[in-house]
Write a protein that holds these residues in place. Structure first.
Motif, short mmCIF file in Angstrom:
data_model
loop_
_atom_site.label_atom_id
_atom_site.label_comp_id
_atom_site.label_asym_id
_atom_site.label_seq_id
_atom_site.Cartn_x
_atom_site.Cartn_y
_atom_site.Cartn_z
N LEU A 106 18.79 -41.38 32.87
CA LEU A 106 17.17 -42.11 32.42
C LEU A 106 16.51 -40.89 32.25
CD1 LEU A 106 16.86 -45.73 32.93
CD2 LEU A 106 17.51 -44.47 30.52
N THR A 107 16.48 -39.41 33.64
CA THR A 107 15.66 -38.82 33.90
C THR A 107 15.79 -37.59 32.73
OG1 THR A 107 18.17 -37.48 34.56
CG2 THR A 107 16.06 -38.44 36.02
N TRP A 108 17.10 -37.34 32.11
CA TRP A 108 17.44 -37.06 30.31
C TRP A 108 16.63 -37.40 29.43
CZ3 TRP A 108 23.50 -36.81 30.59
CH2 TRP A 108 23.94 -36.37 31.64
N THR A 109 16.80 -38.84 29.62
CA THR A 109 15.31 -39.56 28.29
C THR A 109 13.84 -38.52 28.10
OG1 THR A 109 17.04 -41.62 27.75
CG2 THR A 109 13.94 -41.59 27.12
N TRP A 110 13.84 -38.72 29.46
CA TRP A 110 11.81 -38.13 30.09
C TRP A 110 11.69 -37.08 29.96
CZ3 TRP A 110 7.47 -39.63 32.03
CH2 TRP A 110 6.70 -38.85 32.30
N GLU A 115 20.21 -30.39 14.09
CA GLU A 115 21.01 -30.60 14.72
C GLU A 115 19.75 -31.13 16.12
OE1 GLU A 115 23.35 -27.59 18.01
OE2 GLU A 115 22.36 -26.81 16.08
N ALA A 116 19.13 -30.36 16.41
CA ALA A 116 17.99 -30.90 17.64
C ALA A 116 17.28 -31.68 17.31
CB ALA A 116 16.74 -29.42 17.51
N GLU A 117 17.13 -32.79 15.94
CA GLU A 117 16.94 -33.71 16.32
C GLU A 117 18.15 -35.15 16.41
OE1 GLU A 117 15.86 -34.39 12.15
OE2 GLU A 117 13.44 -33.43 12.85
N ARG A 118 19.37 -33.94 16.19
CA ARG A 118 20.90 -35.64 16.39
C ARG A 118 20.80 -35.66 18.13
NH1 ARG A 118 22.78 -32.45 11.53
NH2 ARG A 118 23.74 -31.36 12.80
N LEU A 119 20.49 -34.07 18.28
CA LEU A 119 20.99 -34.10 19.78
C LEU A 119 20.16 -34.85 20.70
CD1 LEU A 119 22.02 -30.60 20.04
CD2 LEU A 119 23.04 -32.27 19.90
N ASP A 120 18.80 -35.24 20.22
CA ASP A 120 17.21 -35.60 21.10
C ASP A 120 17.34 -36.77 20.49
OD1 ASP A 120 16.31 -32.27 21.48
OD2 ASP A 120 14.77 -33.32 20.02
N PHE A 121 18.25 -37.48 19.73
CA PHE A 121 18.16 -39.06 19.91
C PHE A 121 19.08 -39.51 21.23
CE2 PHE A 121 20.99 -42.80 17.78
CZ PHE A 121 19.65 -43.19 18.05
N VAL A 122 20.01 -38.75 20.78
CA VAL A 122 21.00 -38.85 21.91
C VAL A 122 20.92 -38.86 23.43
CG1 VAL A 122 23.59 -38.61 22.73
CG2 VAL A 122 23.41 -38.64 20.59
N LEU A 123 20.09 -37.58 23.68
CA LEU A 123 19.62 -38.20 25.03
C LEU A 123 18.58 -38.31 25.07
CD1 LEU A 123 19.59 -33.56 25.60
CD2 LEU A 123 21.16 -35.50 26.06
N THR A 124 17.90 -39.05 23.86
CA THR A 124 16.87 -40.25 24.30
C THR A 124 17.26 -41.38 24.53
OG1 THR A 124 15.20 -38.63 22.95
CG2 THR A 124 14.27 -40.72 22.81
N TRP A 125 17.97 -41.94 23.73
CA TRP A 125 18.75 -43.23 23.35
C TRP A 125 19.64 -43.70 24.24
CZ3 TRP A 125 14.21 -46.14 22.60
CH2 TRP A 125 13.38 -45.50 21.29
N ILE A 126 20.87 -42.51 24.50
CA ILE A 126 21.95 -42.99 24.60
C ILE A 126 22.21 -43.47 26.32
CG2 ILE A 126 24.46 -42.58 25.37
CD1 ILE A 126 24.06 -43.69 22.72
N PRO A 127 20.95 -42.51 27.28
CA PRO A 127 20.95 -43.69 28.23
C PRO A 127 20.55 -44.73 28.89
CG PRO A 127 20.39 -41.26 28.58
CD PRO A 127 20.22 -41.81 27.17
#
Length: 258
Positions: free
Chosen positions: A233-237, A45-57
């Motif tokens: 993009l700050t969420w990506t950071w 779950e952490a990896e899926r959420l991290d993927f969204v928050l990293t790349w969707i912004p």
């Protein structure tokens, strides 16, 4: 380097998984005193959420810029020159003229993609942070955004009112996000609030001159339009520079992210 560090953290977490219920209970009760034992489901779950928050912004900001650029190019190509007679027109002009032309199609298609990405991204963020009030603001933002895209400026002033509502509710949601973030550093929180204030100031100034004074300042409008989407993009950071699983629901640590 940050992505390599996260992969090493995931590998370390996966080798320390405990299946003993007593260990999991202890981890939940004393997360601040001992390492957190994550189940494989929680880790995935952490990896899926991290993927969204990293790349969707990144995808969202790119989609916005491409939508603005392509709708302008299509509108100019259809007219053979600038549709407003000057070197840079308002966003609404490029997205509406020529009437019922391909520029409208490009403009609406782009904002549909922006809407879908924005709802996915904000939904994941609010799920992770447990921010229902922010999610309500983001949903209202999405409704106003689609209204703005599908009601052209030549058809009704509703287009401009919807644009105003979009940026007001988006700014409120982002302010709530910045204020209730317990992980980011105080510097990051201040930076995010500064972006929200800048958005409202820039858009409010442009809106006054455009709708009240009758003068157009396109550069002011474009800056106001992209600023709140660059906020994401700050969420990506934050996601890249925090340990994997740090913000999983129920297993939150309080280490600050720069």
């Amino acid at each position: 380097q940050a992505f390599r560090r996260k992969r090493r953290q995931r590998a370390k977490i996966s080798t320390n998984i405990s299946t003993d219920p007593r260990d999991q209970t202890a981890a939940e009760g004393f997360a601040d005193k001992m390492p957190i034992h994550l189940s494989m489901d929680k880790l995935r779950e952490a990896e899926r959420l991290d993927f969204v928050l990293t790349w969707i912004p990144v995808s969202l900001a790119t989609t916005l810029l491409l939508t603005l650029f392509l709708s302008a190019q299509v509108s100019i190509a259809a007219y053979g020159e600038s549709p407003c007679g000057v070197w840079l027109c308002d966003i609404s002009v490029y997205g509406a003229y020529p009437k019922h032309g391909w520029s409208e199609v490009v403009f609406r298609a782009g904002f549909i993609l922006i809407f879908l990405q924005c709802m996915l991204l904000c939904g994941v963020r609010c799920y992770e942070k447990t921010l229902p009030k922010a999610m309500v603001c983001y949903l209202l933002t999405g409704a106003a955004l689609l209204t703005m895209a599908f009601v052209p400026c030549y058809a009704s002033p509703v287009h401009f009112y919807a644009a105003g509502v979009t940026f007001v509710f988006l700014s409120i949601g982002q302010w709530v996000d910045a204020s209730y973030d317990e992980v980011s550093s105080s510097l990051m929180k201040t930076f995010r609030r500064g972006m929200v204030v800048s958005t409202l100031g820039l858009f409010g100034t442009w809106f006054f001159f455009e709708c009240v004074d009758g003068q157009s300042y396109p550069l002011l409008e474009y800056t106001a339009a992209v600023t709140p989407f660059f906020y994401f993009l700050t969420w990506t950071w934050e996601t890249v520079y925090r340990p994997t699983g740090q913000m999983i629901r129920g297993l939150v640590t309080t280490d600050e992210v720069p």
